[in-house]
Design an enzyme around this catalytic site. Structure first.
Site, PDB file in Angstrom:
ATOM      1  N   LYS A 142      38.540   5.316  55.746  1.00 46.36           N
ATOM      2  CA  LYS A 142      37.802   4.151  56.247  1.00 46.36           C
ATOM      3  C   LYS A 142      38.677   2.892  56.348  1.00 46.36           C
ATOM      4  O   LYS A 142      39.781   2.849  55.789  1.00 46.36           O
ATOM      5  CB  LYS A 142      36.598   3.903  55.330  1.00 46.36           C
ATOM      6  CG  LYS A 142      35.551   5.035  55.369  1.00 46.36           C
ATOM      7  CD  LYS A 142      34.331   4.693  54.504  1.00 46.36           C
ATOM      8  CE  LYS A 142      33.266   5.779  54.575  1.00 46.36           C
ATOM      9  NZ  LYS A 142      32.076   5.449  53.742  1.00 46.36           N
ATOM     10  N   TYR A 202      26.713   7.282  62.308  1.00 44.54           N
ATOM     11  CA  TYR A 202      25.933   7.103  61.076  1.00 44.54           C
ATOM     12  C   TYR A 202      24.429   6.955  61.350  1.00 44.54           C
ATOM     13  O   TYR A 202      23.703   6.377  60.537  1.00 44.54           O
ATOM     14  CB  TYR A 202      26.438   5.884  60.305  1.00 44.54           C
ATOM     15  CG  TYR A 202      27.602   6.158  59.363  1.00 44.54           C
ATOM     16  CD1 TYR A 202      27.474   7.094  58.330  1.00 44.54           C
ATOM     17  CD2 TYR A 202      28.807   5.469  59.470  1.00 44.54           C
ATOM     18  CE1 TYR A 202      28.519   7.342  57.443  1.00 44.54           C
ATOM     19  CE2 TYR A 202      29.857   5.714  58.585  1.00 44.54           C
ATOM     20  CZ  TYR A 202      29.705   6.652  57.575  1.00 44.54           C
ATOM     21  OH  TYR A 202      30.728   6.893  56.696  1.00 44.54           O
ATOM     22  N   ASN A 219      34.205   2.192  50.498  1.00 43.53           N
ATOM     23  CA  ASN A 219      34.544   3.241  49.548  1.00 43.53           C
ATOM     24  C   ASN A 219      35.573   4.243  50.070  1.00 43.53           C
ATOM     25  O   ASN A 219      35.617   5.396  49.653  1.00 43.53           O
ATOM     26  CB  ASN A 219      33.274   3.920  49.030  1.00 43.53           C
ATOM     27  CG  ASN A 219      32.469   4.572  50.133  1.00 43.53           C
ATOM     28  OD1 ASN A 219      32.846   4.528  51.298  1.00 43.53           O
ATOM     29  ND2 ASN A 219      31.372   5.210  49.764  1.00 43.53           N
ATOM     30  N   HIS A 269      35.015   9.075  53.990  1.00 41.31           N
ATOM     31  CA  HIS A 269      33.773   9.786  54.318  1.00 41.31           C
ATOM     32  C   HIS A 269      34.069  11.274  54.321  1.00 41.31           C
ATOM     33  O   HIS A 269      35.155  11.682  54.737  1.00 41.31           O
ATOM     34  CB  HIS A 269      33.274   9.390  55.717  1.00 41.31           C
ATOM     35  CG  HIS A 269      32.271  10.356  56.278  1.00 41.31           C
ATOM     36  ND1 HIS A 269      30.939  10.282  55.985  1.00 41.31           N
ATOM     37  CD2 HIS A 269      32.429  11.465  57.066  1.00 41.31           C
ATOM     38  CE1 HIS A 269      30.314  11.293  56.578  1.00 41.31           C
ATOM     39  NE2 HIS A 269      31.198  12.023  57.238  1.00 41.31           N
ATOM     40  N   GLU A 273      29.911  16.663  63.195  1.00 37.56           N
ATOM     41  CA  GLU A 273      30.828  15.528  63.035  1.00 37.56           C
ATOM     42  C   GLU A 273      32.223  15.848  63.575  1.00 37.56           C
ATOM     43  O   GLU A 273      32.882  14.981  64.148  1.00 37.56           O
ATOM     44  CB  GLU A 273      30.896  15.136  61.555  1.00 37.56           C
ATOM     45  CG  GLU A 273      29.579  14.530  61.068  1.00 37.56           C
ATOM     46  CD  GLU A 273      29.577  14.148  59.590  1.00 37.56           C
ATOM     47  OE1 GLU A 273      28.531  13.677  59.114  1.00 37.56           O
ATOM     48  OE2 GLU A 273      30.617  14.315  58.913  1.00 37.56           O
TER      49      GLU A 273
END
Ligand code: GTP
Ligand code: MG
Length: 138
Positions: free
Chosen positions: A9, A49, A112, A115, A126
């Site tokens: 990320k 998302y 965080n 993913h 995905e």
């Protein structure tokens, strides 16, 4: 052998942590079989998302995912989905086990660092969202 979709990320790419995070995957026996660095639009992040569209943090999540480049990648290995989630650690870094990516690198529950897909069906969806068949070699 199984495949999962992983994303490094914006908080991690902007702190130059791609190599350190990839080392964690490889040490755990996961192979990086496809990888590219891209800048998502907020709309693309929102589509990815969309299962979280009703959650209060959705807008913040989409803004964040479009705020800097991400590295999208396909990891392959025995039980790759579960193994990757184990290496990632809990969503909230405060709850993440020692030695996990989120324990070491994540800054908050939102920022965080990584993913990972959560089931075989979502992994397939995905992977197809970011990669064509031609980009995937064993
Ligand atoms: P992913 O692998 O990114 O899907 O993480 P996850 O499966 O551990 O968590 P979940 O699917 O529940 O949430 C998706 C993402 O939304 C998380 O990784 C966070 O980046 C973000 N998120 C979850 N909860 C919060 C929250 O309370 N606040 C904010 N700002 N972001 C959140
Ligand atoms: Mg999730």
């Amino acid at each position: 052998t199984e495949r999962t979709l992983s994303i490094i990320k914006p908080d991690a790419t902007s702190r130059n942590l791609t190599g350190k995070i990839n080392a964690k995957f490889e040490e755990a026996g996961l192979r990086i079989v496809a990888q590219k660095r891209i800048l998502l639009t907020k709309a693309q992040a929102g589509e990815f998302y969309k299962v979280h569209a009703e959650r209060p943090f959705y807008d913040e999540l989409c803004e964040f995912m479009a705020s800097a480049p991400v590295v999208v990648q396909v990891l392959e290995g025995e039980n790759a989905i579960a193994k990757n989630r184990e290496v990632m650690g809990a969503t909230n870094p405060a709850d993440a086990a020692e030695g996990t990516i989120r324990a070491e690198f994540a800054q908050s529950v939102g920022e965080n660092s990584v993913h990972g897909s959560d089931a075989p069906e979502t992994a397939a969806e995905e992977i197809a969202y970011y990669f064509s068949g031609l980009e995937l070699v064993g």
